[in-house]
Design an enzyme around this catalytic site. Sequence first.
Site, PDB file in Angstrom:
ATOM      1  N   ASP A  57     -53.897  21.059  27.083  1.00  0.00           N
ATOM      2  CA  ASP A  57     -54.108  22.180  27.950  1.00  0.00           C
ATOM      3  C   ASP A  57     -55.350  22.912  27.845  1.00  0.00           C
ATOM      4  O   ASP A  57     -55.937  23.539  29.109  1.00  0.00           O
ATOM      5  CB  ASP A  57     -52.967  23.107  28.172  1.00  0.00           C
ATOM      6  CG  ASP A  57     -51.410  22.456  28.577  1.00  0.00           C
ATOM      7  OD1 ASP A  57     -51.805  22.019  29.623  1.00  0.00           O
ATOM      8  OD2 ASP A  57     -50.468  22.722  27.838  1.00  0.00           O
TER       9      ASP A  57
HETATM   10  C1  BGC Z   1     -52.317  27.259  24.506  1.00  0.00           C
HETATM   11  C2  BGC Z   1     -51.860  26.005  24.905  1.00  0.00           C
HETATM   12  C3  BGC Z   1     -50.776  26.089  25.745  1.00  0.00           C
HETATM   13  C4  BGC Z   1     -51.382  26.552  27.083  1.00  0.00           C
HETATM   14  C5  BGC Z   1     -50.571  26.756  28.261  1.00  0.00           C
HETATM   15  C6  BGC Z   1     -53.032  27.846  25.835  1.00  0.00           C
HETATM   16  O1  BGC Z   1     -53.525  29.344  25.527  1.00  0.00           O
HETATM   17  O2  BGC Z   1     -53.306  27.354  23.478  1.00  0.00           O
HETATM   18  O3  BGC Z   1     -51.320  25.441  23.427  1.00  0.00           O
HETATM   19  O4  BGC Z   1     -50.484  24.627  26.172  1.00  0.00           O
HETATM   20  O5  BGC Z   1     -51.917  27.979  26.861  1.00  0.00           O
HETATM   21  O6  BGC Z   1     -49.558  27.397  28.297  1.00  0.00           O
HETATM   22  C1  NOJ Z   2     -48.527  23.447  24.553  1.00  0.00           C
HETATM   23  C2  NOJ Z   2     -48.126  22.766  25.784  1.00  0.00           C
HETATM   24  O1  NOJ Z   2     -46.627  23.084  25.945  1.00  0.00           O
HETATM   25  C3  NOJ Z   2     -48.150  21.329  25.640  1.00  0.00           C
HETATM   26  O2  NOJ Z   2     -47.711  20.756  26.847  1.00  0.00           O
HETATM   27  C4  NOJ Z   2     -49.408  21.034  25.422  1.00  0.00           C
HETATM   28  O3  NOJ Z   2     -49.740  19.426  25.380  1.00  0.00           O
HETATM   29  C5  NOJ Z   2     -49.912  21.673  24.285  1.00  0.00           C
HETATM   30  N1  NOJ Z   2     -49.987  23.089  24.133  1.00  0.00           N
HETATM   31  C6  NOJ Z   2     -51.351  21.108  23.712  1.00  0.00           C
HETATM   32  O4  NOJ Z   2     -52.458  21.903  24.443  1.00  0.00           O
END
Ligand code: BGC
Ligand code: NOJ
Length: 811
Positions: free
Chosen positions: A483
Site C-alpha cells: 500500500d
Molecule cells: C500502512 C500500511 C497500510 C496502509 C493502508 C499505511 O500507513 O503503513 O501498512 O496498508 O496505511 O491502511
Molecule cells: C496492510 C494492509 O492491510 C495490507 O493490505 C497491505 O498489503 C499491507 N499493509 C502492506 O502494505
Amino acid sequence: MKFGTFDDNRKEYVINTPKTPYPWINYLGNEQFFGLISNTAGGYTFYRDARLRRLTRYRYNNIPLDTGGRYYYLYDNGDFWTPGWMPVKRDLDFYECRHGLGYTSITGERNGISVTQLAFVPMGYNAEVHRLVVKNTGSVEKSVKLFSFAEFCLWNAQDDMTNFQRNLSTGEVEVKDSVIYHKTEYRERRNHYAFYSVNRPLDGFDTDRESFLGMYNGLDAPQVVANGEASNSVASGWSPIGSHALNLTLAPGEEQSLIFVLGYIENEEEDKWEALNVINKKPALAMIEQFATDEQVDAALATLAAHWDGLLSKYQIQSGDDKLNRMVNIWNPYQCMVTFNMSRSASYFESGIGRGMGFRDSNQDLLGFVHQIPERARERILDIAATQFEDGSAYHQYQPLTKKGNNEVGTGFNDDPLWLILGTAAYIKETGDVSILDEQVSFDSNPDNTATLFQHLKVSFEHVTNNLGPHGLPLIGRADWNDCLNLNCFSKEPGESFQTTANIEGRVAESVFIAGLFVFVGPDYARICRMRGQDALATDAEAKIEDMRQTTLTHGFDGDWFLRAYDHYGEKIGSKENEEGQIFIEPQGICVMAGIGVEGGQAEKSMTSVQERLDTKYGIVLQQPPYSKYYLNLGEISTYPPGYKENAGIFCHNNPWIMIAETVLGHGDRAFEIYSKIAPAYLEDISDLHRTEPYVYSQMIAGKDAVRHGEAKNSWLTGTAAWNYVAITQAILGIQPDFDGLKVDPCIPAEWDSFEITRVFRGDTYIIQIKNPNHVSKGVASLTLDGAAVEGNIIAPVLDGGVHQVVVELG
Ligand code: BGC
Ligand code: NOJ
C-alpha cells in the site's frame, strides 16, 4: 526473557507478571458481541461495529498505557487493589493471567484474599459474562468490599471522543435492583441500551464517574473505593459508568462466586418503553436469568470450548516439536479466526474507528479460516465480490455494517481483483462447492446490476490484461499489495493520504508483483473455466498467463532477482541500478511461488539473493537498502524511518511467500528456518525484545536498519496469520486442498523423521502419517489410503464421512 508459558493441554497462554513489555491481549466473542481484554483486564467491548456500537470506553494513546477496562476493586480494611494489578498497581502476592480460546482468566492475591476474574462472551448472547471468585486464603474471617467498574461509551466511539459540547449533557442511566442500565440517546433514535448486572443484592452503586472517582482522581484511586463506601450516584450527563458495591464476609478458606453480565439489548420500536422514559428491561432480565448460577456459567464455558475444539479439529498435527504443535494446532488458527471476526478494525494498534474491510485483506484472510468455517467463508466471498465494479476493479475497502464500498478510499489498487480469484479458488478447493460460481452477485452493491460470481472472476482476470503498461506488465494504479509504494500519487500535502491523493492518469507505472500474482492465481482461473466447460476461455487465459510469464522474465528480471516495478517515468524500482531500494521481497516471493524462472534458474537466483541481501536473524526485511529520504515518486514507503513498516521492516505477511517459494524449489530446511524465525512461539524467549504477544503474529518486526531491530508492532489483525498458516500447513507440512482432492506434498527439513496430521476434508477425517526414512526434504515415494496404494499424491475425496488412514513415505 519470558513472561509466561504455554499451557498446551488447556490451550492457554499463562502470563505470570502483569508487567509484560506491552499489554498482551485476547479477544472475546465469536458472533456479534466482542471484547478486547489485556492481561491486566484493560480493553473494551462492542456490538458488531467497534466504531458505531461501542459499549465501553477505552482511551487509545492514554498515559499510562492501557487504562480503562473491566475493573474489580477489592477493598480490604483501608487497603484496596485490583486483581489484574492495573489500574491500582498495588503489589500482588500472586498474579496470573490465562488467555484461552475466547476467554481470559486473571487471578490476583493480596493479604490473604484471592480474586479470580474470568471473562468470556457466551455463544448465542450479546454480552460479556464476568465471574469473580473471591477466596479467603488466610486463617481468619475477613470482611471485604468489592466495587465493579465499567465506563460506558456513548455508542459512537469517534463522536464520544470529540463531541463534548453535546455529549457531556446527554448521558442517562437507570438503576433497578442489581442492574445498571446505560440508556444514553435511547430517548430519541436509538433502540439499544447496555446493562451491567450482578447476581446478588447490592450494598450500593455508582453510575456517575466523577462521584465514583472524585473530580481529579484517576482509575488508580477512586474516592469511593478508597473510602470503602459507594455514593449511590445517578448519572445525569457527564460520564455514565456502572459500579456495583458488594460487601462480602468470608470464613477462612471460603470462596464466593459473583456473576456479572455486561450486555447489549435491542428493542423493537413499539417495545422500547415500560412507561414514560422507563426502558423496557424484559430482554435484559431474560438474559441475566441465563447466567444466574455457576452451573449456567460452566455450561456456557463448555459450549464455548466445544465450539473451539470443533474449529481446531479440522487440522491437527502431532510432531516432536512443541512449538510447531502449538502454533499449528492452537494459536495460528485462533488468530486466523480473529482476523475473520475483526478484519482490521479493533486491536491495540487499530482503534476500531479507522479502516473498513479490505478487499485484498479479506480474500487473503480467508485462506486461514476457510477450512474452519466454510459456510461463513462462502458468505464473505459473495459480500466482497458485490463491491466490485463491472470492469473488474474494486473498492479497496468496504464497510461491514452496510457492506458497501468505501468511497473515501476508492478504487485503483490494481492487485485487488486478483485476490478474489485466489479466495474463491481456495473455497472451492476446500469444499468442492462449485455452486458458488453460479451465485448472482451485484456490481458496486447495486441489486439491479448483477452477474454470476464466475463472471466476477472473469472480469477480475481481464482487469489485468486490459490494463497493461509499456512493457506489457500490469499497471500498478494507486498501489499493489504494498500500500505504501505509491507510484502514481505524488503527495506534497502534509496529512494527505498517500493512497488516495489525486491519481496521475499516467499509464506507465507497472508492477512486477501483480505480474507474479497473475501467473500465480491465473491457472486456478483457467481451471475454473474448464470446470464450467469454457474451454476456449481457459485456453485463452493460459496463453495470457504464459505471455505474462515470459514478459516477467524479459522485463521483470534484473539479473539476480526480480524487479519490483517501473515508476511513473518508466524507471526501474528494485533494481541494481537504484541507489536505494535495490531489491524487494514481494516479487521474489510471488514470482517463484508462481513458478516463474524455475526452469531457467532465475528462481534459484532470486532466492539466493533474498538470503544474501534481505535476511536477518529476526526475519526477512521488505527491501534493501532502505530509503533514507522522502521520494515524491515512491510515496509512503519512503516516509517511514529506515527499518520500520514498508521501509525495510520485516513484514511478517510476506515472509511466508518466501517460505512457500523455497518449497517450490524443494528447499525444506530453508523454508522451515524462515518459518521458525518469525513464528511467535519460537520467539517466546526474546519477549523482552519482541514485546508483542508470543502467541500471535505481529504485522511487522523492526528491520536491521531500525534502531530497535527485532521489536514487533501491530499484533493480531494482519494477513500474516493466514499466510503463515498456508505456508506451514500446506507448503511445508504439505497437506494441500486441491480441486481434485487432498494433495500431500510436504517440503520439510531433511532431518525430520516423521509426523502425523489429522485433517477433516469434505466431511471425511484423514489421519495422515508422513514418514521420512531416507531423510529427504521433498518427494512422495508412496501413498496408501486405508492400506491400498494410491497412484500419485492426491487423495480423491472418499465422501463417506468416515475416518481414513493415510500413510505417506517420502523419498
Ligand atoms: C500502512 C500500511 C497500510 C496502509 C493502508 C499505511 O500507513 O503503513 O501498512 O496498508 O496505511 O491502511
Ligand atoms: C496492510 C494492509 O492491510 C495490507 O493490505 C497491505 O498489503 C499491507 N499493509 C502492506 O502494505
